[in-house]
Design an enzyme around this catalytic site. Structure first.
Site, mmCIF file in Angstrom:
data_model
loop_
_atom_site.group_PDB
_atom_site.id
_atom_site.type_symbol
_atom_site.label_atom_id
_atom_site.label_comp_id
_atom_site.label_asym_id
_atom_site.label_seq_id
_atom_site.Cartn_x
_atom_site.Cartn_y
_atom_site.Cartn_z
ATOM 1 N N GLN A 1 0.835 -1.231 -0.055
ATOM 2 C CA GLN A 1 0.049 0.149 0.143
ATOM 3 C C GLN A 1 0.953 1.369 0.017
ATOM 4 O O GLN A 1 0.530 2.348 0.541
ATOM 5 C CB GLN A 1 -1.041 -0.039 1.135
ATOM 6 C CG GLN A 1 -1.846 -1.271 1.055
ATOM 7 C CD GLN A 1 -2.695 -1.380 2.562
ATOM 8 O OE1 GLN A 1 -2.259 -1.206 3.563
ATOM 9 N NE2 GLN A 1 -4.102 -1.813 2.266
ATOM 10 N N CYS A 2 2.020 1.339 -0.917
ATOM 11 C CA CYS A 2 2.824 2.315 -0.715
ATOM 12 C C CYS A 2 2.895 2.991 -2.131
ATOM 13 O O CYS A 2 2.516 2.321 -3.120
ATOM 14 C CB CYS A 2 4.380 1.578 -0.499
ATOM 15 S SG CYS A 2 5.674 3.206 -0.532
ATOM 16 N N GLY A 3 3.267 4.239 -2.155
ATOM 17 C CA GLY A 3 3.174 4.900 -3.372
ATOM 18 C C GLY A 3 4.224 4.392 -4.419
ATOM 19 O O GLY A 3 4.266 4.567 -5.667
ATOM 20 N N PHE A 4 5.396 3.586 -3.794
ATOM 21 C CA PHE A 4 6.295 3.017 -4.727
ATOM 22 C C PHE A 4 6.082 1.388 -4.925
ATOM 23 O O PHE A 4 6.686 0.909 -5.923
ATOM 24 C CB PHE A 4 7.606 2.950 -3.824
ATOM 25 C CG PHE A 4 8.359 4.346 -3.917
ATOM 26 C CD1 PHE A 4 8.707 4.834 -4.834
ATOM 27 C CD2 PHE A 4 8.244 4.886 -2.569
ATOM 28 C CE1 PHE A 4 9.428 6.224 -4.598
ATOM 29 C CE2 PHE A 4 8.931 6.284 -2.253
ATOM 30 C CZ PHE A 4 9.399 6.641 -3.561
ATOM 31 N N THR A 5 4.761 0.953 -4.799
ATOM 32 C CA THR A 5 4.273 -0.303 -4.931
ATOM 33 C C THR A 5 4.045 -0.537 -6.593
ATOM 34 O O THR A 5 4.438 -1.737 -6.695
ATOM 35 C CB THR A 5 2.838 -0.713 -4.333
ATOM 36 O OG1 THR A 5 2.916 -0.539 -3.079
ATOM 37 C CG2 THR A 5 2.327 -1.864 -4.980
#
Length: 175
Positions: free
Chosen positions: A53-57
């Site tokens: 659930q990360c912006g870098f996913t």
């Protein structure tokens, strides 16, 4: 580079054969069993702490691309899901399903693992103690050479398929 004392190794719970080699470490696999870095002796390994659930996913796509492009030549891409930055799903089953459905991941993956602090996995404690590197966020990358040496580390902003990363992978595969 500073040598690790036997006392420090015991304190950290390390299984590495030396302060220079990452190959003595084992992770619990998301599929059950263990992933032993020693099993990848002679191969470069890119270890990446991940979160669903990360912006870098979206970097999962790049990790899978590296696995597809260089896996047959020997590269191992190891995803290490972690909730240390409060962005991982609540269970291994949820992580596995998320990665399969959204990214079609076929690369090896560990169970949800601590990567920083007192509860960090021994690999990450060793990495900090011996190489001064600790993940500051999700999708930090550590490139391990064929003999277990740390070749380079990369922050979250460095995409897995960037020339900065692939140039070093290609050099290791050409050895």
């Amino acid at each position: 580079m500073r040598r690790m004392t036997a006392a420090l190794a015991l304190t950290l719970g390390l299984a590495a054969p030396s302060a220079e080699a990452a190959q003595g470490f084992r992770f619990d696999s998301i599929d059950g069993g263990e992933i032993a870095l020693d099993g990848f002796r002679g191969q470069p390994v890119l270890v990446v702490n991940t979160a669903s659930q990360c912006g870098f996913t979206p970097q999962y796509d790049g990790l899978q691309t590296l696995h597809d492009r260089y896996g047959a030549e020997g590269l191992v891409v190891l995803a290490v899901p972690s909730d240390d930055f409060k962005q991982e799903l609540s269970s291994e089953a949820a992580v596995k399903e998320f990665c399969d459905v959204n990214f079609g991941l076929t690369l090896p993956m560990t169970e949800i693992t601590h990567v920083k602090g007192a509860d960090a996995h021994p690999f990450y404690k060793w990495l900090k103690a011996e190489h001064g590197f600790a993940p500051r966020w999700n999708f930090n990358k550590v490139l391990i050479g064929p003999e277990g040496e740390v070749v380079d580390t990369y922050g979250s902003l460095t995409k897995p398929t960037s020339r900065k990363v692939t140039r070093k992978i290609e050099a290791l595969l050409a050895r």
